[in-house]
Write a protein that holds these residues in place. Structure first.
Motif, mmCIF file in Angstrom:
data_model
loop_
_atom_site.group_PDB
_atom_site.id
_atom_site.type_symbol
_atom_site.label_atom_id
_atom_site.label_comp_id
_atom_site.label_asym_id
_atom_site.label_seq_id
_atom_site.Cartn_x
_atom_site.Cartn_y
_atom_site.Cartn_z
ATOM 1 N N HIS A 109 0.870 -1.157 0.000
ATOM 2 C CA HIS A 109 0.000 0.000 0.000
ATOM 3 C C HIS A 109 0.916 1.218 0.000
ATOM 4 O O HIS A 109 1.694 1.413 0.921
ATOM 5 C CB HIS A 109 -0.824 -0.121 1.285
ATOM 6 C CG HIS A 109 -1.710 1.030 1.559
ATOM 7 N ND1 HIS A 109 -2.786 1.326 0.777
ATOM 8 C CD2 HIS A 109 -1.702 1.952 2.563
ATOM 9 C CE1 HIS A 109 -3.396 2.380 1.282
ATOM 10 N NE2 HIS A 109 -2.759 2.778 2.361
ATOM 11 N N VAL A 161 1.759 4.918 0.539
ATOM 12 C CA VAL A 161 1.172 5.993 1.335
ATOM 13 C C VAL A 161 1.621 7.361 0.818
ATOM 14 O O VAL A 161 0.850 8.311 0.799
ATOM 15 C CB VAL A 161 1.565 5.830 2.825
ATOM 16 C CG1 VAL A 161 1.061 7.001 3.636
ATOM 17 C CG2 VAL A 161 1.003 4.535 3.358
ATOM 18 N N SER A 184 -7.813 13.334 5.733
ATOM 19 C CA SER A 184 -7.487 12.353 6.766
ATOM 20 C C SER A 184 -7.000 11.046 6.132
ATOM 21 O O SER A 184 -7.561 10.588 5.144
ATOM 22 C CB SER A 184 -8.724 12.090 7.626
ATOM 23 O OG SER A 184 -8.400 11.176 8.631
ATOM 24 N N LYS A 235 -0.020 12.207 6.254
ATOM 25 C CA LYS A 235 0.663 13.346 6.889
ATOM 26 C C LYS A 235 1.566 12.880 8.032
ATOM 27 O O LYS A 235 2.734 13.244 8.108
ATOM 28 C CB LYS A 235 -0.378 14.347 7.423
ATOM 29 C CG LYS A 235 -1.317 14.872 6.345
ATOM 30 C CD LYS A 235 -2.268 15.922 6.880
ATOM 31 C CE LYS A 235 -3.265 15.398 7.915
ATOM 32 N NZ LYS A 235 -4.248 14.438 7.380
HETATM 33 N N1 LIG Z 1 2.497 1.129 10.369
HETATM 34 C C1 LIG Z 1 1.616 1.109 9.372
HETATM 35 N N2 LIG Z 1 1.338 -0.047 8.724
HETATM 36 C C2 LIG Z 1 0.453 -0.080 7.709
HETATM 37 N N3 LIG Z 1 -0.207 0.999 7.254
HETATM 38 C C3 LIG Z 1 0.014 2.173 7.845
HETATM 39 C C4 LIG Z 1 0.928 2.305 8.930
HETATM 40 N N4 LIG Z 1 0.949 3.593 9.341
HETATM 41 C C5 LIG Z 1 0.072 4.235 8.530
HETATM 42 N N5 LIG Z 1 -0.490 3.400 7.637
HETATM 43 C C6 LIG Z 1 -1.452 3.771 6.588
HETATM 44 O O1 LIG Z 1 -0.937 4.861 5.913
HETATM 45 C C7 LIG Z 1 -1.945 5.799 5.595
HETATM 46 C C8 LIG Z 1 -1.563 7.161 6.098
HETATM 47 O O2 LIG Z 1 -1.513 7.183 7.514
HETATM 48 P P1 LIG Z 1 -1.171 8.503 8.317
HETATM 49 O O3 LIG Z 1 -1.257 8.165 9.747
HETATM 50 O O4 LIG Z 1 0.105 9.048 7.824
HETATM 51 O O5 LIG Z 1 -2.373 9.456 7.889
HETATM 52 P P2 LIG Z 1 -2.668 10.942 8.349
HETATM 53 O O6 LIG Z 1 -2.639 11.774 7.115
HETATM 54 O O7 LIG Z 1 -1.776 11.331 9.458
HETATM 55 O O8 LIG Z 1 -4.159 10.826 8.859
HETATM 56 P P3 LIG Z 1 -4.910 11.618 10.040
HETATM 57 O O9 LIG Z 1 -5.167 12.998 9.554
HETATM 58 O O10 LIG Z 1 -6.168 10.855 10.206
HETATM 59 O O11 LIG Z 1 -4.004 11.558 11.232
HETATM 60 C C9 LIG Z 1 -3.226 5.272 6.206
HETATM 61 O O12 LIG Z 1 -3.993 4.701 5.166
HETATM 62 C C10 LIG Z 1 -2.769 4.229 7.166
HETATM 63 O O13 LIG Z 1 -3.704 3.189 7.199
#
Ligand SMILES: Nc1ncnc2c1ncn2[C@@H]1O[C@H](COP(=O)(O)OP(=O)(O)OP(=O)(O)O)[C@@H](O)[C@H]1O
Ligand SMILES: [Mg+2]
Lengths: 266, 279
Positions: free
Chosen positions: A24, A26, A46, A50
């Motif tokens: 996946h 990111v 979200s 980030k």
């Molecule tokens: N350790 C991990 N293992 C697998 N997938 C992960 C991991 N950490 C994050 N992800 C995936 O990566 C993507 C981004 O996550 P991230 O926490 O960076 O989002 P974010 O932009 O900070 O969201 P939010 O605003 O909700 O905090 C998500 O789809 C999450 O499911």
């Protein structure tokens, strides 16, 4: 010759392997520089990546492709120039407020007495005098955030990573904390990477706003915020320029939020 | 642990008053519970006494509470038991202390060094699956009839409980808290001291409650199988002359000692884990 940027992302791509085994992505091919002393806000829908990007800047996570440079040097471990205000509670629950704030100086081998004195000063500075001996669970959410602010600023880092630090607070507390943050920042002009999903907060605080696209995150655009400083987060919202900026960035961001929403609610 | 960290935002500034009422209510509940516990004990003893006086339970096999109490009184006043009790306690204490230190040490090492855990996993399982009582005669051969063989037996029992709990506790450390400490530039040693150990403390304490019993079991069983001193020896001697009263008195004494030590551990636990929100 251009000055060396405080943080530089160079073609950073981050992937995770989901429990099902599929890979996946990111973040894809993210490149941008943050000049020293810049307050950069990062916004995006979200789940777009980030926090992940911030983790890469912290050296807690290593991108399989691309690299992160800090003051011109590629990260090869914890970013020693930075502290990190996490999205979740990250205080040591088994240590008092005072002990928590003292950790940074102690880990940097400051003598105990000096560290304690410094910590008391910072606790007072974030308005928690009298709460030194409390454990984190005996504080409100806002107070815990203040402790976390003191804990990360006390070591006088050159770079501050902040991940939606005020996301869980009520509106009033949040405005107070934002103004305090601006006050602290104004004095020292550190480099700040401030993640938020609140565009108003981003514009009110930052010099630059970076918009990320819906996952996998790409850099959609970087906007200059040339609003006067020092600012008050409530007053600055009344500035016509604020609204102009808001409308412009939101047009960009809305598309991504919608894409991200549609992807999750087909 | 998880609860404390991930809980929903609590009401800003939980009032002391509120907490006080809650704990008062709990105290009232505690009083009732203790009363019921005592009542249960008295009733069971009374039934036992009645049945044995009526000869429904043959006192030869089941003894009588009054006889057991008398025997205990005799042991304590004549001073006969002190030497044996002291021996057993020293053995149990040594087994407990050595087993805990080794258990925590190995638990930390295995949890932090993946290679170690991966390589030794099957061996740990095999050793843990071994019925420890069978080792007692071997330990008697190796370490003699004295104190060492009993301590060794106790250690094999205590070690695994503490080891598994420490290992689990360290593995359960909250990643955000760990990363926060790392960002503040904690060294490995500081991480151990400020993050891993305190975080594993709840697990380690729950293992201590179990392992106190095990330490005593090790000592008593060891003595029972071959020694010249200790509660286990007294029980074995009584059994040899079909003196059930002596056996019961010995067992009762052992339980009483375990109970006291366990209460001490509980107080220590309450102090060391005072940072946790009370539910
Ligand atoms: N350790 C991990 N293992 C697998 N997938 C992960 C991991 N950490 C994050 N992800 C995936 O990566 C993507 C981004 O996550 P991230 O926490 O960076 O989002 P974010 O932009 O900070 O969201 P939010 O605003 O909700 O905090 C998500 O789809 C999450 O499911
Ligand atoms: Mg996030």
């Amino acid at each position: 010759m251009r000055a060396i940027p405080a943080v530089a992302f160079e073609g950073v791509t981050i992937r995770f392997r989901a429990p099902s085994g599929e890979v996946h992505t990111v973040a894809r091919d993210i490149s941008f520089d943050i000049a020293e002393g810049t307050f950069l806000a990062i916004v995006g829908p979200s789940g777009c990546g980030k926090s992940t990007l911030l983790n890469a800047a912290a050296g807690l996570l290593f991108p399989p492709a691309g690299r992160v440079l800090v003051f011109g040097e590629a990260l090869a471990g914890i970013n020693k120039h930075a502290t990190y205000l996490f999205q979740q509670d990250a205080l040591l629950p088994w240590r008092s407020v005072l002990d928590n704030v003292m950790l940074g100086p102690l880990f940097r081998s400051m003598p105990r007495a000096a560290a304690m004195e410094e910590a008391r000063r910072w606790i007072e500075r974030v308005g928690l005098k009298g709460f030194e001996d409390r454990f984190p669970h005996q504080l409100s959410g806002g107070m815990r955030k203040r402790v976390a602010v003191a804990q990360s600023w006390i070591v006088n880092p050159r770079i501050l990573l902040m991940d939606e630090p005020f996301g869980a607070l009520d509106v009033q507390t949040r405005q107070i904390m934002e103004n305090e943050l601006l006050g602290l920042w104004q004095e020292t002009r550190k480099t700040v990477l401030f993640v938020t999903h609140d565009l108003e907060e981003a514009i009110a605080l930052a010099d630059k706003v970076a918009v990320l696209s819906a996952g996998p995150a790409r850099l959609k655009g970087v906007y200059e915020v040339d609003l006067p400083r020092p600012r008050d987060v409530a007053e600055i919202r009344l500035n016509p320029e604020f609204n102009r900026l808001y409308t412009r960035i939101w047009a960009d961001l809305r598309e991504e939020v919608k894409r991200s929403y549609d992807a999750r609610h087909p | 642990m998880r609860d404390t960290l991930d809980k929903a935002p609590e009401p800003l500034g939980a009032e002391d008053g509120k907490l006080a009422t809650a704990s008062k209510r709990r105290k009232a509940g505690r009083g009732v519970i203790v009363a019921l516990q005592v009542a249960t004990f008295v009733m069971l003893v009374a039934i036992w006494q009645a049945l044995s006086v009526q000869q429904i339970l043959d006192p030869f096999f089941f003894s009588r509470p009054s006889d057991i109490a008398l025997r205990l009184w005799e042991w304590l006043t004549t001073g006969f038991i002190w030497e044996h009790l002291a021996t057993t306690l020293i053995e149990a204490f040594l087994a407990f202390a050595i087993g805990t230190v080794i258990g925590v040490g190995f638990g930390l090492a295995f949890a932090r060094v993946d290679l170690l855990a991966a390589v030794f996993d099957p061996y740990i399982r095999i050793l843990n699956a071994l019925p420890r009582v069978i080792l007692a005669p071997i330990f008697l051969l190796w370490f003699g009839l004295g104190i060492a063989s009993k301590v060794a037996l106790g250690v094999t029992l205590v070690f695994f409980v503490v080891f598994f709990n420490t290992y689990q506790g360290v593995r359960e450390v909250d990643l955000v808290i760990l990363n926060n400490a790392r960002m503040l530039q904690a060294t490995d040693h500081q991480l151990l001291r400020h993050v891993y150990l305190p975080s594993a403390m709840a697990w380690i304490f729950s293992s201590l409650h179990t392992s106190i019993g095990f330490a005593l079991v090790g000592a008593v069983v060891g003595e029972y199988l071959g020694s010249a001193r200790g509660i286990g020896y007294v029980v074995a001697q009584s059994e040899g002359v079909f003196d059930t009263t002596g056996v019961f008195a010995g067992l009762l004494l052992t339980s009483a000692v375990v109970l006291c030590v366990d209460l001490g551990i509980e107080r220590l636990e309450r102090y060391l884990l005072r940072w946790r929100p009370r539910a």
